[in-house]
Design a protein around this motif. Sequence first.
Motif, PDB file in Angstrom:
ATOM      1  N   UNK A  29      93.594  73.368  48.064  1.00 40.05           N
ATOM      2  CA  UNK A  29      94.621  73.152  49.085  1.00 40.05           C
ATOM      3  C   UNK A  29      95.874  72.514  48.494  1.00 40.05           C
ATOM      4  N   UNK A  30      95.734  71.864  47.332  1.00 39.00           N
ATOM      5  CA  UNK A  30      96.864  71.175  46.704  1.00 39.00           C
ATOM      6  C   UNK A  30      97.102  71.634  45.262  1.00 39.00           C
ATOM      7  N   UNK A  31      96.644  72.821  44.915  1.00 39.09           N
ATOM      8  CA  UNK A  31      96.710  73.275  43.521  1.00 39.09           C
ATOM      9  C   UNK A  31      98.137  73.461  43.015  1.00 39.09           C
ATOM     10  N   UNK A  32      99.109  73.530  43.910  1.00 35.05           N
ATOM     11  CA  UNK A  32     100.509  73.625  43.476  1.00 35.05           C
ATOM     12  C   UNK A  32     101.049  72.275  43.029  1.00 35.05           C
ATOM     13  N   UNK A  33     100.321  71.213  43.365  1.00 32.95           N
ATOM     14  CA  UNK A  33     100.771  69.861  43.064  1.00 32.95           C
ATOM     15  C   UNK A  33     100.117  69.258  41.824  1.00 32.95           C
ATOM     16  N   UNK A  34      98.975  69.806  41.407  1.00 35.67           N
ATOM     17  CA  UNK A  34      98.263  69.255  40.255  1.00 35.67           C
ATOM     18  C   UNK A  34      97.636  70.392  39.454  1.00 35.67           C
ATOM     19  N   UNK A  35      97.685  70.248  38.151  1.00 37.77           N
ATOM     20  CA  UNK A  35      97.075  71.260  37.283  1.00 37.77           C
ATOM     21  C   UNK A  35      95.561  71.073  37.247  1.00 37.77           C
ATOM     22  N   UNK A  36      94.861  72.185  37.069  1.00 39.36           N
ATOM     23  CA  UNK A  36      93.396  72.161  37.078  1.00 39.36           C
ATOM     24  C   UNK A  36      92.843  71.198  36.043  1.00 39.36           C
ATOM     25  N   UNK A  37      93.388  71.207  34.835  1.00 44.70           N
ATOM     26  CA  UNK A  37      92.844  70.336  33.786  1.00 44.70           C
ATOM     27  C   UNK A  37      93.039  68.854  34.104  1.00 44.70           C
ATOM     28  N   UNK A  38      94.068  68.523  34.855  1.00 44.80           N
ATOM     29  CA  UNK A  38      94.270  67.131  35.269  1.00 44.80           C
ATOM     30  C   UNK A  38      93.293  66.756  36.384  1.00 44.80           C
ATOM     31  N   UNK A  39      93.124  67.659  37.334  1.00 44.64           N
ATOM     32  CA  UNK A  39      92.177  67.436  38.430  1.00 44.64           C
ATOM     33  C   UNK A  39      90.764  67.271  37.896  1.00 44.64           C
ATOM     34  N   UNK A  40      90.428  68.030  36.859  1.00 41.23           N
ATOM     35  CA  UNK A  40      89.071  68.048  36.310  1.00 41.23           C
ATOM     36  C   UNK A  40      88.713  66.759  35.559  1.00 41.23           C
ATOM     37  N   UNK A  41      89.670  65.917  35.282  1.00 34.51           N
ATOM     38  CA  UNK A  41      89.391  64.629  34.634  1.00 34.51           C
ATOM     39  C   UNK A  41      88.933  63.652  35.707  1.00 34.51           C
ATOM     40  N   UNK A  42      87.637  63.651  35.971  1.00 31.71           N
ATOM     41  CA  UNK A  42      87.086  62.855  37.065  1.00 31.71           C
ATOM     42  C   UNK A  42      85.792  62.195  36.642  1.00 31.71           C
TER      43      UNK A  42
END
Length: 97
Positions: free
Chosen positions: A84-97
């Motif tokens: 829903x917010x993929x335009x705001x954050x890159x996948x590789x950044x989101x995946x750092x969890x």
Amino acid sequence: MGELKGLFTIQEWEFLADAFNGTLIDDVFCANKGAFIAGCEDAERFEGTAQRHGVDITELINKVSTLHGANIEAIYSRIKDYWEHCNEIKLDEWAKF
């Protein structure tokens, strides 16, 4: 969600986001570990999604097998929120969890 922090690698989160992109999960399956595992296995079997992301599907399934229904629901929720917010954050950044 806090129980998931640090459990999966960056590549595993990327796999999960890719594997469940566009998947509609109803209330019956949102906490169903077996259905979640089947979705992961199908993504690899039919699309090679785990291999594409460098994920050992057996290792990932072993991790998922230790989780509870609420954890599965949290994973789906996190994936849905990403898309829903993929335009705001890159996948590789989101995946750092």
